[in-house]
Enzyme design. Structure first.
Site, PDB file in Angstrom:
ATOM      1  N   GLY A  45       0.848  -1.185   0.000  1.00  0.00           N
ATOM      2  CA  GLY A  45       0.000   0.000   0.000  1.00  0.00           C
ATOM      3  C   GLY A  45       0.881   1.231   0.000  1.00  0.00           C
ATOM      4  CD  GLN A  50       3.193   5.923   2.826  1.00  0.00           C
ATOM      5  OE1 GLN A  50       2.292   5.352   2.245  1.00  0.00           O
ATOM      6  NE2 GLN A  50       4.108   5.275   3.531  1.00  0.00           N
ATOM      7  CB  CYS A 105       4.476   2.521   7.822  1.00  0.00           C
ATOM      8  SG  CYS A 105       4.076   3.985   6.855  1.00  0.00           S
ATOM      9  CG  LEU A 106       6.457   1.157   1.944  1.00  0.00           C
ATOM     10  CD1 LEU A 106       6.064   1.448   0.504  1.00  0.00           C
ATOM     11  CD2 LEU A 106       7.542   0.091   1.999  1.00  0.00           C
ATOM     12  CG  HIS A 147      -1.235   1.270   7.318  1.00  0.00           C
ATOM     13  ND1 HIS A 147      -0.387   0.954   8.355  1.00  0.00           N
ATOM     14  CD2 HIS A 147      -0.508   2.040   6.466  1.00  0.00           C
ATOM     15  CE1 HIS A 147       0.791   1.521   8.136  1.00  0.00           C
ATOM     16  NE2 HIS A 147       0.756   2.174   6.991  1.00  0.00           N
ATOM     17  CD  GLU A 148      -1.347   2.383   2.609  1.00  0.00           C
ATOM     18  OE1 GLU A 148      -0.958   3.546   2.386  1.00  0.00           O
ATOM     19  OE2 GLU A 148      -0.612   1.492   3.068  1.00  0.00           O
ATOM     20  CG  HIS A 151      -0.266   6.899   5.225  1.00  0.00           C
ATOM     21  ND1 HIS A 151       0.803   7.417   5.922  1.00  0.00           N
ATOM     22  CD2 HIS A 151      -0.010   5.576   5.108  1.00  0.00           C
ATOM     23  CE1 HIS A 151       1.663   6.450   6.203  1.00  0.00           C
ATOM     24  NE2 HIS A 151       1.192   5.316   5.726  1.00  0.00           N
TER      25      HIS A 151
HETATM   26 NI    NI Z   1       2.071   3.423   5.883  1.00  0.00          NI
END
Ligand code: NI
Length: 196
Positions: A45, A50, A105-106, A147-148, A151
């Site tokens: 995701g 991000q 998370c990236l 989660h996304e 963001h």
């Molecule tokens: Ni994330």
């Protein structure tokens, strides 16, 4: 084009993202670039903040979970087709018991923690062709969306942790912001010292 992924501590990750107009310039190119960026970082995701863009856009591709034998058959069936673009999403309702899942998370490499969230959601969003959908998700698919979605609301999974857990990861988060960690993909660190 692969974007660098914005690391923890950058203010863009804390903004409530704004809606995207239908005539947003080069939206399809941006979506393609986000998929390329996500795959380059082996993510499932990615949300626009991000990559430094505070707009209500996130993508998911959980199809690699299709072969994950630790998941139930039902989860695998859903995830095998779970590749989507979510534009101007609004979670209308979250229901059910909270359950725990180990999230990462990236933007926060090397930290994974157990997070509790409700099991089922109803979400309204537009796809890449600006068709409107209202859909219900549960289990891991819901979890990835939650989660996304966080963001684009300026929320990170670490916000959901207990005060104790937050204290335990505080210095690690500081190191991430300063770029004193090693990620397997290109990142942009908000507090990195400029190289001379
Ligand atoms: Ni994330």
């Amino acid at each position: 084009m692969i974007y660098p992924i914005v690391a923890y501590g950058d203010p863009v990750l804390r903004k409530k993202a704004t809606d995207i107009p239908q005539d947003f310039p080069d939206l399809n190119q941006l979506i393609d670039d986000m998929f390329e960026t996500m795959y380059g970082a082996s993510g499932i995701g990615l949300a626009a903040p991000q990559i430094g863009k505070p707009i209500r856009l996130f993508i998911v591709d959980a199809t690699p979970f299709e072969d994950d034998q630790e998941l139930s058959k039902e989860d695998r069936a859903v995830l095998s087709e779970f590749k989507k673009v979510f534009i101007n999403a609004e979670i209308l309702e979250e229901r059910g018991d909270e359950w725990v899942f180990n999230e990462g998370c990236l933007s926060i490499p090397d930290i994974r923690e157990d997070v509790f969230r409700k099991d089922e959601i109803t979400i309204r969003y537009f796809d890449a062709d600006f068709n409107e959908h209202t859909e219900v998700y549960s289990g891991i698919a819901a979890r990835i969306i939650q989660h996304e979605y966080d963001h684009i609301e300026g929320v990170l999974f670490t916000d959901h942790l207990s005060a104790l857990k937050k204290r335990m990861i505080k210095s690690k988060l500081g190191q991430i912001s300063k770029g004193l960690i090693r990620a397997e993909y290109r990142m942009k660190y908000p507090l990195a010292k400029k190289k001379r």
